[in-house]
Write an enzyme that holds these catalytic residues in place. Structure first.
Site, PDB file in Angstrom:
ATOM      1  N   ASN A 119       0.864  -1.296  -0.079  1.00  0.00           N
ATOM      2  CA  ASN A 119       0.005   0.002  -0.152  1.00  0.00           C
ATOM      3  C   ASN A 119       0.851   1.300  -0.123  1.00  0.00           C
ATOM      4  O   ASN A 119       1.455   1.450   1.040  1.00  0.00           O
ATOM      5  CB  ASN A 119      -1.004  -0.036   1.324  1.00  0.00           C
ATOM      6  CG  ASN A 119      -1.873   1.204   1.415  1.00  0.00           C
ATOM      7  OD1 ASN A 119      -1.973   2.076   0.487  1.00  0.00           O
ATOM      8  ND2 ASN A 119      -2.607   1.200   2.514  1.00  0.00           N
ATOM      9  N   HIS A 141      -9.709   1.223   4.591  1.00  0.00           N
ATOM     10  CA  HIS A 141      -8.414   1.372   5.298  1.00  0.00           C
ATOM     11  C   HIS A 141      -8.656   2.101   6.768  1.00  0.00           C
ATOM     12  O   HIS A 141      -9.674   3.178   6.388  1.00  0.00           O
ATOM     13  CB  HIS A 141      -7.390   2.024   4.556  1.00  0.00           C
ATOM     14  CG  HIS A 141      -6.082   1.915   5.248  1.00  0.00           C
ATOM     15  ND1 HIS A 141      -5.673   2.823   5.997  1.00  0.00           N
ATOM     16  CD2 HIS A 141      -4.947   1.053   4.914  1.00  0.00           C
ATOM     17  CE1 HIS A 141      -4.316   2.562   6.308  1.00  0.00           C
ATOM     18  NE2 HIS A 141      -4.022   1.588   5.641  1.00  0.00           N
ATOM     19  N   GLU A 150      -7.019   4.702   7.737  1.00  0.00           N
ATOM     20  CA  GLU A 150      -6.989   6.249   7.444  1.00  0.00           C
ATOM     21  C   GLU A 150      -8.013   6.743   6.646  1.00  0.00           C
ATOM     22  O   GLU A 150      -8.292   7.773   6.971  1.00  0.00           O
ATOM     23  CB  GLU A 150      -5.700   6.183   6.607  1.00  0.00           C
ATOM     24  CG  GLU A 150      -4.303   6.015   7.418  1.00  0.00           C
ATOM     25  CD  GLU A 150      -3.296   5.358   6.630  1.00  0.00           C
ATOM     26  OE1 GLU A 150      -3.240   5.287   5.504  1.00  0.00           O
ATOM     27  OE2 GLU A 150      -2.391   4.737   7.358  1.00  0.00           O
ATOM     28  N   GLU A 187      -5.965  -5.097  10.271  1.00  0.00           N
ATOM     29  CA  GLU A 187      -4.749  -3.895  10.409  1.00  0.00           C
ATOM     30  C   GLU A 187      -5.166  -3.179  11.729  1.00  0.00           C
ATOM     31  O   GLU A 187      -5.903  -2.361  11.916  1.00  0.00           O
ATOM     32  CB  GLU A 187      -4.855  -2.905   9.237  1.00  0.00           C
ATOM     33  CG  GLU A 187      -4.467  -3.578   8.185  1.00  0.00           C
ATOM     34  CD  GLU A 187      -3.662  -2.664   7.206  1.00  0.00           C
ATOM     35  OE1 GLU A 187      -2.688  -2.647   6.546  1.00  0.00           O
ATOM     36  OE2 GLU A 187      -4.539  -1.378   6.976  1.00  0.00           O
ATOM     37  N   GLY A 214       2.254   2.203  10.996  1.00  0.00           N
ATOM     38  CA  GLY A 214       3.297   3.202  10.822  1.00  0.00           C
ATOM     39  C   GLY A 214       3.917   3.526  12.070  1.00  0.00           C
ATOM     40  O   GLY A 214       4.518   4.719  12.239  1.00  0.00           O
TER      41      GLY A 214
HETATM   42  P1  13P Z   1       2.736   0.158   7.732  1.00  0.00           P
HETATM   43  O1  13P Z   1       3.246  -1.004   7.273  1.00  0.00           O
HETATM   44  O2  13P Z   1       3.640   1.239   7.376  1.00  0.00           O
HETATM   45  O3  13P Z   1       2.548   0.119   9.405  1.00  0.00           O
HETATM   46  O4  13P Z   1       1.109   0.524   7.130  1.00  0.00           O
HETATM   47  C1  13P Z   1       0.368  -0.508   7.274  1.00  0.00           C
HETATM   48  C2  13P Z   1      -0.862  -0.112   6.633  1.00  0.00           C
HETATM   49  O5  13P Z   1      -1.547   0.982   6.843  1.00  0.00           O
HETATM   50  C3  13P Z   1      -1.242  -0.980   5.213  1.00  0.00           C
HETATM   51  O6  13P Z   1      -2.349  -0.746   4.635  1.00  0.00           O
END
Ligand code: 13P
Length: 253
Positions: free
Chosen positions: A9, A97, A99, A169, A175
């Site tokens: 992603n 997602h 976000e 997730e 992140g």
């Molecule tokens: P990271 O691998 O940067 O923690 O992000 C995970 C993510 O949101 C993938 O969709």
């Protein structure tokens, strides 16, 4: 063997030129995927066709959109429809997602609408779910995620749901460098599969790939993917570094 996927992603990162360099580096690593394995690249909308052209000839390599709109078509300036993505032969669309749920207020109902449009178009949705830190600390993550599944997915028939991919997730691991342990990932994935099994039966639940996302990197991918209910990963930061993502793809079982 269930389908296993290493999905990148890119989020809102990389210029086209940087993306091209990254794809060149990854495709030149001569990765041989088995029939049940896929490497999927969720790139920004403007790069979809370009990324497809770069991946022609790499067997098992696919492009995904990072989102789509929940209405079919019309006066929704700036949005991208499932039909548009279908017309450029996109085979996967990431939806839900955290976000997007957090910054764009996407609801479980909107995601149900997106799923319907995506499945109607014959595209595979990669449906994201996962709990925030406060829920994990309260110990109610299983119920929280079960509601996300119920409200966005359980209107689907058994035949429809067997065409989706789920990505778990945990928001506290995205992140942050803080990865769920492989035991925590397995526990939640088994819970998700049991919930799907309760709704649709174990034969259906056992065919649905469940990816783990949240600080997956080269150093922890093999351990996470070795868990029986972890069918690969959805990877943010580490998918932007060729050597990291190549190792992650090679860690698929
Ligand atoms: P990271 O691998 O940067 O923690 O992000 C995970 C993510 O949101 C993938 O969709």
């Amino acid at each position: 063997m269930r389908q296993q996927l290493a999905a990148a992603n890119w989020k809102m990162n990389l210029t086209l030129q940087q993306g091209e360099t990254l794809l060149n580096e990854i495709t030149s690593a001569s990765i041989e995927l088995l029939a049940h394995q896929k490497a999927v690249f969720a790139v920004p909308f403007p790069y979809l066709s370009f990324a497809q052209s770069k991946l022609i000839g790499s067997k098992g390599f696919e492009v995904a959109a990072q989102n789509c709109y929940h209405k079919k078509s019309g006066a929704f300036t700036g949005e991208v429809s499932v039909e548009m993505l279908k017309s450029i032969n996109v085979n996967y669309i990431v939806i839900g997602h955290s976000e997007r749920r957090e910054y764009f207020n996407e609801s479980n109902q909107q995601l149900a609408d997106k799923i319907n449009l995506i499945l109607e178009a014959g595209i595979t949705p990669i449906f994201c779910c996962g709990e925030p830190l406060a829920i994990r600390e309260a110990g109610t993550q299983n119920d929280f995620v079960a509601v996300q599944l119920k409200e966005s997915l359980y209107h689907l028939s058994a035949e429809q749901i067997s065409k989706i991919v789920i990505a778990y997730e945990p928001i506290w691991a995205i992140g942050t460098g803080l990865t769920a342990s492989s035991a925590q990932a397995q526990e939640m994935h088994a819970h998700l599969r049991a919930a799907l099994s309760g709704q649709y039966g174990s034969a259906v639940a056992n065919t649905i790939p469940i990816l783990y996302g949240g600080s997956v990197k080269a150093a922890n991918a093999a351990e996470l993917f070795s868990q029986p209910d972890v069918d690969g990963g959805l990877v943010g930061g580490a998918s932007l570094i060729a050597t990291e993502f190549v190792t992650i793809i090679k860690s698929l079982k």
